[in-house]
Structure formats: C-alpha cells, structure tokens
Design an enzyme around this catalytic site. Structure first.
Site, short mmCIF file in Angstrom:
data_model
loop_
_atom_site.label_atom_id
_atom_site.label_comp_id
_atom_site.label_asym_id
_atom_site.label_seq_id
_atom_site.Cartn_x
_atom_site.Cartn_y
_atom_site.Cartn_z
CE1 TYR A 102 104.53 85.90 11.15
CE2 TYR A 102 104.71 85.98 8.75
CZ TYR A 102 104.29 85.34 9.91
OH TYR A 102 103.64 84.13 9.82
N GLY A 184 120.04 88.32 6.56
CA GLY A 184 119.93 88.40 5.11
C GLY A 184 118.60 88.92 4.63
CB CYS A 202 110.71 97.28 7.62
SG CYS A 202 111.04 95.60 7.06
#
Length: 293
Positions: A102, A184, A202
């Site tokens: 998110y 990143g 994740c």
C-alpha cells in the site's frame, strides 16, 4: 546489549562507495499519482542506461494505491473492487519484486535510479537492498526509534520488546534492469495504518505494520519534510556522496531543454507537477531484468 549494538550500528562510519559520479541528484516531487511516477522512473532508467544522467533519488508521496509485484498473490488484497473504488484506491500490477504493498498520504516513497556498476566495489542486488535498509535504519535512529533488518524478511522493522513483536515500518521492493535500479522503498511516517487493512502487507500475515508517528513521542515527532531530508542525508552518508537537490529534468541533463518544450512555452511549474517526459523515451524497449523484495 542488543540495543547498544543497534545504536552503534546506526552511528557507525558511512560505507565507502565511490562512484564515477560524485554527486547524487535529489528530486522532491511532492504528491503525484502512481502512473505518472512509473512513467518518470522508466524515463530516468533509460537516461541512466544512456549515461545522460548520474544516479538520481526521487522522493515523493502517492495518493492511495495498491501495487502488486511480480511475486504477488491477488488474494492478499482483502478488499473488494467496489470498496477500493469507493475509497479512490487504484490498483497497479508492476514489475518490481515482492507482494502487495500500500502507498498513500503520509508515506515517504523513494525511487533510487542507480547504476549498480558505478559503485566501487560494484553492488549486487542483495548488497543494494541492505544499503536501502541501512539508510532507513539510520533515519529511524535520528528520531530515537531503534530499527533493524531481519534475515529472510526484506524491509525495516522495529525492535521487539517483552510480548511485543517487531513491526514493519518500511517496505522495500526493487527492480534491476541491466544494472539500473527502479522502484525502491516506502517509509511509513504519518500513514493512516487502517489502510493496511485492505491487504495482507507484503504477504506477511503474522506481523503488524507501524509508522514513525506511532513510535515517536508526540512532542518529538518531526514533520514529513524533515523526515524526507533525513532520508536524503542518510543516503549521502551511507554512499559517501554529496546529495544535490535539482528541480527539473532539464537540470539533470545539464540545462539542455527537452525536445518537446520550446523556450517560449517554458513556464514555472506548480510544485506537484511532474517532470516533462522527453518524447523519444516514451516508448521503452523490453529489457532483461532482476527482481528483489
């Protein structure tokens, strides 16, 4: 002893990573939509491949968005399409490593466009991810938050204590194409953590997320801009480079105007307006790639 070791790590001398470009260019982009940021990354990656620019760090925020990496499980999006649409949350499938993540207001997002071959010694994918973690660990330490990396779990985590488990304060997912990095990290500063209820962050169901705001005493809480500047500074320390703020793609290219922008049409752009994309780079070729998360 564990806390002392972590403090010493965060205060240790910076790593030496001399590169062909002694300056790291920094672009603060404000809040921009995900699609625009994705196009900009592709443009800068191509410019870096052509050696028309040096290493660049983009720092920004996104409106609410979910991104699915190459390793994502769609079932880790817990909210239905109607709920997401009603809350104005976009969904993007992208080419970074990792699962669903998110992004939203109050979260500092960083997109380093680095040539890993420009470092001496050259950085591999694992070394690069460890470098990103180190930068964020040091930034947390600036505000009294002890953080760590965890073997087998990419990202930055708080230190567990008593019955409290570690919590994830920053996520990392990168893409490496012929030695050039994109995507990143996402550092939760004042993020509304309820938005993470939309997903299994994740793909990790047994740990919670947190933010700098939740870990710092209210009287000591820095502003978002202060955190952004801290992260930029820590990149300079860890890389052993000077960080130079630039305001436009033109500055990165050494002052030469883009081919689709005539001098007569050049006007100051609002702070949140993204950089102009050169026409010849809008169609990018497919490349061999590496993923990491």
């Amino acid at each position: 002893m564990r806390e002392r070791e972590l403090v010493l790590r965060s205060c240790a001398p910076p790593h030496s990573h001399s590169t062909e470009f002694m300056l790291l260019s920094l672009l603060h982009l404000g809040r921009i939509d995900y699609s625009t940021a994705l196009r900009l990354q592709k443009t800068l990656v191509e410019l870096r491949h052509q050696q028309r620019i040096g290493n660049v760090l983009l720092l920004l925020e996104h409106p609410p968005v979910l991104t699915l990496g190459r390793n994502s499980d769609r079932s880790h999006i817990l909210a239905g399409d109607d709920l997401l649409a009603g809350r104005g949350v976009e969904v993007h499938e992208i080419n970074r490593g990792g699962d669903v993540t998110y992004h939203g207001p109050g979260q500092l997002v960083g997109y380093p466009i680095f040539d890993l071959r420009s470092f001496s010694p050259r950085l591999g994918a694992v070394d690069y991810v460890r470098l990103l973690e180190e930068v964020l660990i040091r930034s947390c330490a600036e505000y009294g938050v002890l953080a760590q990396s965890i073997k087998g779990r990419t990202g930055v985590w708080t230190i567990p204590g008593g019955s409290l488990r570690e919590k994830k304060i920053a996520a990392i997912g990168v893409h490496i194409s012929r030695g050039i990095t994109s995507h990143g990290f996402a550092f939760n500063v004042t993020t509304d953590l309820r938005d993470f209820d939309l997903i299994v962050p994740c793909g990790i169901a047994d740990r919670q997320v947190t933010s700098l705001e939740c870990e710092v005493e209210p009287a000591s809480m820095p502003t978002f801009d202060q955190v952004s500047n801290s992260v930029a500074k820590q990149f300079g320390h860890v890389l052993g480079q000077q960080v130079l703020g630039v305001s436009s793609l033109q500055d990165l290219l050494g002052g030469q105007p883009d081919e689709d922008q005539s001098p007569s049409s050049s006007q100051p752009m609002p702070e949140d307006t993204p950089l102009r994309i050169p026409r010849e780079l809008k169609q990018l070729r497919r490349e061999e790639e590496s993923l990491w998360a």
